[in-house]
Design a protein around this motif. Structure first.
Motif, PDB file in Angstrom:
ATOM      1  N   HIS A 357       0.828  -1.215   0.000  1.00 47.46           N
ATOM      2  CA  HIS A 357       0.000   0.000   0.000  1.00 47.46           C
ATOM      3  C   HIS A 357       0.865   1.269   0.000  1.00 47.46           C
ATOM      4  O   HIS A 357       0.374   2.360   0.288  1.00 47.46           O
ATOM      5  N   ASP A 358       2.148   1.107  -0.312  1.00 45.02           N
ATOM      6  CA  ASP A 358       3.083   2.235  -0.444  1.00 45.02           C
ATOM      7  C   ASP A 358       3.257   3.027   0.850  1.00 45.02           C
ATOM      8  O   ASP A 358       3.253   4.270   0.862  1.00 45.02           O
ATOM      9  N   VAL A 359       3.434   2.297   1.933  1.00 45.79           N
ATOM     10  CA  VAL A 359       3.761   2.904   3.222  1.00 45.79           C
ATOM     11  C   VAL A 359       4.574   1.872   3.999  1.00 45.79           C
ATOM     12  O   VAL A 359       4.489   0.669   3.713  1.00 45.79           O
ATOM     13  N   ALA A 360       5.408   2.324   4.931  1.00 34.68           N
ATOM     14  CA  ALA A 360       6.264   1.388   5.656  1.00 34.68           C
ATOM     15  C   ALA A 360       6.472   1.850   7.090  1.00 34.68           C
ATOM     16  O   ALA A 360       6.418   3.050   7.402  1.00 34.68           O
ATOM     17  N   SER A 385       5.767  15.716   5.681  1.00 33.09           N
ATOM     18  CA  SER A 385       4.917  16.847   6.040  1.00 33.09           C
ATOM     19  C   SER A 385       3.647  16.343   6.715  1.00 33.09           C
ATOM     20  O   SER A 385       3.302  15.151   6.595  1.00 33.09           O
ATOM     21  N   PRO A 386       2.895  17.216   7.416  1.00 34.66           N
ATOM     22  CA  PRO A 386       1.631  16.763   8.007  1.00 34.66           C
ATOM     23  C   PRO A 386       0.675  16.162   6.981  1.00 34.66           C
ATOM     24  O   PRO A 386      -0.027  15.185   7.282  1.00 34.66           O
ATOM     25  N   GLN A 387       0.644  16.713   5.777  1.00 33.56           N
ATOM     26  CA  GLN A 387      -0.235  16.168   4.745  1.00 33.56           C
ATOM     27  C   GLN A 387       0.212  14.768   4.343  1.00 33.56           C
ATOM     28  O   GLN A 387      -0.613  13.851   4.184  1.00 33.56           O
ATOM     29  N   GLU A 388       1.508  14.575   4.177  1.00 32.55           N
ATOM     30  CA  GLU A 388       2.020  13.248   3.833  1.00 32.55           C
ATOM     31  C   GLU A 388       1.802  12.260   4.967  1.00 32.55           C
ATOM     32  O   GLU A 388       1.511  11.072   4.731  1.00 32.55           O
ATOM     33  N   ILE A 389       1.917  12.734   6.187  1.00 29.58           N
ATOM     34  CA  ILE A 389       1.668  11.860   7.329  1.00 29.58           C
ATOM     35  C   ILE A 389       0.213  11.390   7.325  1.00 29.58           C
ATOM     36  O   ILE A 389      -0.080  10.205   7.539  1.00 29.58           O
ATOM     37  N   GLY A 390      -0.705  12.313   7.071  1.00 30.97           N
ATOM     38  CA  GLY A 390      -2.110  11.934   7.009  1.00 30.97           C
ATOM     39  C   GLY A 390      -2.374  10.883   5.947  1.00 30.97           C
ATOM     40  O   GLY A 390      -3.080   9.894   6.179  1.00 30.97           O
ATOM     41  N   GLU A 391      -1.811  11.069   4.762  1.00 27.10           N
ATOM     42  CA  GLU A 391      -1.992  10.097   3.686  1.00 27.10           C
ATOM     43  C   GLU A 391      -1.302   8.774   4.042  1.00 27.10           C
ATOM     44  O   GLU A 391      -1.843   7.683   3.773  1.00 27.10           O
ATOM     45  N   GLY A 392      -0.126   8.845   4.637  1.00 35.02           N
ATOM     46  CA  GLY A 392       0.574   7.628   5.027  1.00 35.02           C
ATOM     47  C   GLY A 392      -0.210   6.827   6.049  1.00 35.02           C
ATOM     48  O   GLY A 392      -0.263   5.586   5.980  1.00 35.02           O
ATOM     49  N   LEU A 396      -1.604   3.123   5.816  1.00 35.35           N
ATOM     50  CA  LEU A 396      -1.268   2.159   6.863  1.00 35.35           C
ATOM     51  C   LEU A 396      -2.518   1.444   7.349  1.00 35.35           C
ATOM     52  O   LEU A 396      -2.523   0.212   7.535  1.00 35.35           O
ATOM     53  N   GLY A 397      -3.581   2.198   7.570  1.00 31.77           N
ATOM     54  CA  GLY A 397      -4.828   1.591   8.004  1.00 31.77           C
ATOM     55  C   GLY A 397      -5.342   0.574   7.010  1.00 31.77           C
ATOM     56  O   GLY A 397      -5.783  -0.525   7.386  1.00 31.77           O
ATOM     57  N   GLU A 398      -5.274   0.907   5.724  1.00 32.58           N
ATOM     58  CA  GLU A 398      -5.713  -0.031   4.694  1.00 32.58           C
ATOM     59  C   GLU A 398      -4.847  -1.288   4.678  1.00 32.58           C
ATOM     60  O   GLU A 398      -5.350  -2.409   4.564  1.00 32.58           O
ATOM     61  N   GLY A 399      -3.533  -1.096   4.829  1.00 30.36           N
ATOM     62  CA  GLY A 399      -2.642  -2.245   4.817  1.00 30.36           C
ATOM     63  C   GLY A 399      -2.851  -3.162   6.005  1.00 30.36           C
ATOM     64  O   GLY A 399      -2.801  -4.390   5.882  1.00 30.36           O
ATOM     65  N   LEU A 400      -3.091  -2.588   7.185  1.00 24.06           N
ATOM     66  CA  LEU A 400      -3.293  -3.402   8.375  1.00 24.06           C
ATOM     67  C   LEU A 400      -4.635  -4.144   8.323  1.00 24.06           C
ATOM     68  O   LEU A 400      -4.778  -5.231   8.890  1.00 24.06           O
ATOM     69  N   ARG A 401      -5.592  -3.558   7.620  1.00 22.89           N
ATOM     70  CA  ARG A 401      -6.882  -4.229   7.493  1.00 22.89           C
ATOM     71  C   ARG A 401      -6.843  -5.313   6.412  1.00 22.89           C
ATOM     72  O   ARG A 401      -7.755  -6.121   6.272  1.00 22.89           O
TER      73      ARG A 401
END
Length: 402
Positions: A357-360, A385-392, A396-401
């Motif tokens: 999901h393009d996050v680590a 950035s805060p915006q990138e953190i929000g998207e990350g 992450l939530g999608e990947g964990l689910r």
């Protein structure tokens, strides 16, 4: 005419084997994850990298230009193993101003504080010696002590850090050479050891006879709360504490500049080990860094403001990103946040799915010297950035689910 055939060439003998310790100590999972996630589309919470856009490039460039213009012969020449006097004097003044009286001669400049760990391991440890560490512990410290052939034992603790009573019990039972700690904004957990526990650690070390290695790469990155004094400043710790510092998180890691403050005999032993390792830390980098010390506090204050905003952005999004029943801390500074998912989760097994999901992130298991908590993970909040953190966090939530 008789033709004489050449004698068959004997098969080459096998080369001698590698040292056993190189096989017993694995590589860094963090470095492995960074290699896998180097794609630009990946939002990487796995690294311990400071934000490159915040490097004070103008000041650093000017310092290098001035050094090369004014003192090129000395800047490009070999230097003393102990380090450039101008840098050591400036560092000593900064430490003294923060409550730990220090002279230039108390310091050894190192090629990053990681080298300081290696030098201490060389100077203090024989194969089979016992080292006590926090649980969990900075991963590269486990590597350094493992390569020295040490037996590593974890000291129990809680959300505030190591338990001094458990530490003293283990010191009495295990007879270790040293106790290693990152007491301020620890890597990987971000937690900070309270002042009363620091004093208790110093007292235990003095009573039982053990070295303290206090690693402080993050101490200047405080976003809230009051500064806690170094363990090295506590009564009883004066003659048995090696304090490590670094410019990697507050100036630039590419300069590879750290320092070691230690009692004279240990410092001399580390200097001998350093002579065998690299003779000295690059002279040019030391002289340039010394010129940057005058404006470093202003630069660090700007970095702190940005990092505080990024920490808050990560804290704000965790509740929706992590599974129900997860817990996490609120670090007062540093670069890392530590989370624990419900016990049914294994963050090492989950990582490949999350990366898709393009996050680590970094799984927590490699940071444990003993039995790992496989439901833990480390998140670095300073690089995006805060915006990138929000998207990350959304990814992450999608990947964990799954």
């Amino acid at each position: 005419m008789t033709v004489i055939e050449p004698a068959p060439r004997p098969a080459p003998a096998a080369v001698p084997s590698l040292a056993a310790r190189t096989g017993a100590v694995g590589g860094s999972p963090v470095r492995d994850i960074l290699a896998v996630t180097a794609r630009p589309e990946v939002i990487n919470f796995a690294g311990g990298l400071p934000a490159p856009e915040l490097f004070d490039r103008d000041a650093i460039a000017a310092a290098f230009r001035d050094v090369l213009a004014e003192t090129p012969a000395s800047a490009l020449q070999y230097s003393t193993t102990e380090g450039e006097p101008s840098l050591r004097t400036g560092l000593a003044a900064r430490m003294s101003a923060r409550g730990l009286g220090t002279d230039a001669d108390d310091l050894l400049v190192t090629t990053g504080s990681q080298q300081g760990l290696s030098l201490l391991a060389t100077a203090l440890l024989e194969p089979g010696d016992t080292v006590l560490v926090e649980d969990p512990c900075y991963l590269a410290a486990l590597q350094a002590f493992g390569l020295a052939g040490a037996r590593i034992v974890a000291v129990p603790g809680d959300a505030d850090g190591v338990d001094p009573r458990a530490l003293e019990e283990l010191v009495v039972r295990e007879r270790p050479k040293l106790f290693y700690t990152v007491p301020t904004f620890q890597n990987p957990t971000g937690r900070t050891l309270p002042a009363e526990r620091r004093a208790a650690v110093a007292e235990a070390a003095a009573r039982c006879g053990v070295w303290i290695v206090e690693d402080d790469p993050y101490g200047e990155l405080r976003y809230e709360g009051e500064r806690v004094p170094w363990i090295a400043a506590c009564p009883g710790a004066e003659d048995r504490t090696a304090l490590l510092g670094s410019f990697s998180k507050v100036m630039a890691p590419g300069l590879r500049l750290g320092w070691l403050r230690a009692p004279a005999a240990l410092r001399r032993a580390c200097a001998v080990a350093k002579q065998a390792a690299d003779l000295h830390t690059p002279t040019l980098n030391q002289l340039a860094a010394a010129r940057c010390l005058g404006t470093l506090d202003t630069h660090v204050a700007r970095v702190r403001d940005v990092y505080r905003e990024r920490r808050d952005a990560m804290l704000a999004g965790l509740a929706t990103a992590l599974p129900e029943g997860s817990t996490w801390n609120r670090p007062e500074g540093g670069m890392f946040l530590w989370a624990r998912l419900p016990r049914s989760y294994d963050t090492t097994e989950l990582l490949p799915e999350v990366v898709r999901h393009d996050v680590a992130y970094v799984p927590g298991a490699p940071f444990y010297a003993g039995e790992p908590d496989r439901a833990t993970l480390r998140l670095c909040f300073v690089t995006q950035s805060p915006q990138e953190i929000g998207e990350g966090l959304r990814r992450l939530g999608e990947g964990l689910r799954g």
